[in-house]
Design an enzyme around this catalytic site. Sequence first.
Site, PDB file in Angstrom:
ATOM      1  N   ARG B   7       0.906  -1.321  -0.043  1.00 40.06           N
ATOM      2  CA  ARG B   7      -0.067   0.075   0.100  1.00 40.06           C
ATOM      3  C   ARG B   7       0.916   1.161   0.145  1.00 40.06           C
ATOM      4  NH1 ARG B   7      -2.303   1.132   6.024  1.00 40.06           N
ATOM      5  NH2 ARG B   7      -0.621   0.094   7.240  1.00 40.06           N
ATOM      6  N   SER B  34      -5.614   4.824   5.502  1.00 40.36           N
ATOM      7  CA  SER B  34      -5.173   3.289   5.409  1.00 40.36           C
ATOM      8  C   SER B  34      -4.818   2.886   4.016  1.00 40.36           C
ATOM      9  CB  SER B  34      -6.315   2.494   5.723  1.00 40.36           C
ATOM     10  OG  SER B  34      -6.830   2.930   6.986  1.00 40.36           O
ATOM     11  N   GLU B  55     -19.321   3.213  -0.469  1.00 34.66           N
ATOM     12  CA  GLU B  55     -18.456   2.513  -1.618  1.00 34.66           C
ATOM     13  C   GLU B  55     -19.127   2.328  -2.935  1.00 34.66           C
ATOM     14  OE1 GLU B  55     -18.967   1.047   1.360  1.00 34.66           O
ATOM     15  OE2 GLU B  55     -16.792   1.412   2.374  1.00 34.66           O
ATOM     16  N   HIS B 106      -5.251  -3.535   2.242  1.00 32.64           N
ATOM     17  CA  HIS B 106      -5.465  -4.522   3.197  1.00 32.64           C
ATOM     18  C   HIS B 106      -6.233  -5.887   2.622  1.00 32.64           C
ATOM     19  CE1 HIS B 106      -5.137  -0.948   5.431  1.00 32.64           C
ATOM     20  NE2 HIS B 106      -5.516  -1.432   6.486  1.00 32.64           N
ATOM     21  N   ASP B 114      -7.938  -7.178  12.822  1.00 31.71           N
ATOM     22  CA  ASP B 114      -9.513  -6.801  12.625  1.00 31.71           C
ATOM     23  C   ASP B 114     -10.475  -7.885  12.274  1.00 31.71           C
ATOM     24  OD1 ASP B 114      -8.865  -4.245  13.140  1.00 31.71           O
ATOM     25  OD2 ASP B 114      -8.926  -3.364  10.954  1.00 31.71           O
ATOM     26  N   ARG B 164      -1.630  -4.562   3.757  1.00 28.19           N
ATOM     27  CA  ARG B 164      -1.168  -3.733   4.844  1.00 28.19           C
ATOM     28  C   ARG B 164       0.165  -4.170   5.372  1.00 28.19           C
ATOM     29  NH1 ARG B 164      -1.743  -3.977  10.165  1.00 28.19           N
ATOM     30  NH2 ARG B 164      -2.288  -2.215  11.550  1.00 28.19           N
TER      31      ARG B 164
END
Lengths: 280, 315
Positions: B7, B34, B55, B106, B114, B164
């Site tokens: 990322r 993020s 989204e 991610h 998460d 990530r």
Amino acid sequence: MTTAQPAPDLAAFRKLAVELRQTILRTIANAGSGHPGGSLSMVELLIGLYWHKLRHDPKRPDWPDRDLFLLSKGHGCPALYTVLAYHGYFPKEELMTLRKYPTRLQGHPERGSLPGIEISAGSLGQGLSMANGIAMADRLDQRARRIYCLMGDGEIQEGQVWEAAMTAHHHKLENVCAIIDANQLQQNGPVKQLKDIEPLAEKWRAFGWHTIEINGHDIAQVVKAYDEAATIKGKPQAIVARTIKGKGVSFMELNPAWHGVAPKPDELEKALRELSTVHV
Amino acid sequence: MVDKATRDGFGEGLLELGTTHPNVVALSGDLEDSCRAVAFKKQYPTRFFSVGIAEQDMIGTAAGLAIAGKIPFACSFSQFVTGKTLEQLRMAVCYQKLNVKVVGSHGGLSVGADGATAEALEEFAHMRSLPFMTVIAPCDALEAKRLTIACADYPGPVFLRLGRAPVPAITKASDAAQIGRANVVRSGDDVTVIACGVMVMHSLQAAEQLAKEGISARVINLHTIKPIDRDAVIAAAKETGAIVTAEEHSVIGGLGGAVAEVLAQTHPTPMRFVGVQDRFGTSGNPADLLKAFHLMPEDVVKAVKDVLRLKQHAL
């Protein structure tokens, strides 16, 4: 080039509405399937745009500064195809290819397949987001065109519409104008019974839109609403057009059975005859 | 060199595109930090659009931007930007053949703690099945940067899958990163491991281990899963006679499936699939999860030994 007419000929528009309805019905009947109810309800809304407000040029469908009309309720495309054919975007005879392989007139519109079609549609609720994106790009490019997006009242049960409504307000997309063809019915019955979306005008106002509520079959009100919307700065505009699904044909009006069924030859004859007796 | 997440490579690439490509714009649904799109947002505030946690609207808006000539990069977690939006990606982006770049950070198990709801393990399958969609999964930050930049000049919809967790650099800044062209990162004759993302590194480590045992494993970095580099895949099958695929993704419909689709019709070859076995993710440290989900070098080694037995049997 067709540009905004300073003094719209409302009587001519009323006559035109009858003729367009007849052509729409012939087109759907010839296809053997399609959506007459939602096509007939949006006729005056399209006339007000394509014969009055929209800056467009059928000879140059890719003219970069044209205003854009996005049909989000894709199933209403027989009405749009008819309007585009009347303007010479493609030959009127081609209307008879609707839904027949191989055709440029898809059962739901396909961008790129036919001049004048700005977006693909058919999966409901997506047009307004695209209108917003175009307006954002236009702002960066300092392009002053307006973007109109027509949705159905059943369609706005889709959550994406309200996401887009928030986006347009947040980004102050003053070139975006949403038109709700509130024809009262969706496929399985009255919108009110299946999932009530009222109070419609209050909802759009609450989302920060300049909202104009009109009778969507009164061409004078339609023209006036488009003119008013174009003067609004700093916020998007919503025109809530109260209409009748199947407008103009008594046995189709507000009858859910005519959402997605083509008229048979005798029904077509009956409908055309009734329309021809309309006094305008 | 310090480990860096893919990322981060994307963020650097996007920032560079800001200068070289005035038509590049970016959108995010409250995940620009993020997704590492924040530097672009700061540098080019008018070319970044916040659409809120929405989204579907983000993808539709990106489609509109592309209709008007922009090259939008729409960023979110990989799960949300491909899962919630499948219908928008299908009609508004792919059916209209629009120049929208879908960026999923991610991806895989790398979101770790998460847990399952944010761990994207099915996106390759979803994205690969959409007509006109290109599917890319870089293996390190350098490659992510190069492929991000390549995306801008590659017309049409692209899905870029990022991780990530920081990973070591495998590629060099000077390496080629041509969309649709696989890179052979280690030569070998007995078997080929075809991998993407973090599994390229694990496959290279597996190949080291195998070399000690006298097994010569070729490793292919298949950063573009679609359109797949058929020539590289078929050559590997013909020249080594056994294939292992390795991906941080479900074994259903991903890189392994794509390779199998090619080989089943051209050069049927014994295969083994290293990937997530038709299950959801769970909470944990990404390194622990890779172990728990059998995505480690030793899992690749085991798959290679299995497939070599099949190859022997076939001979």
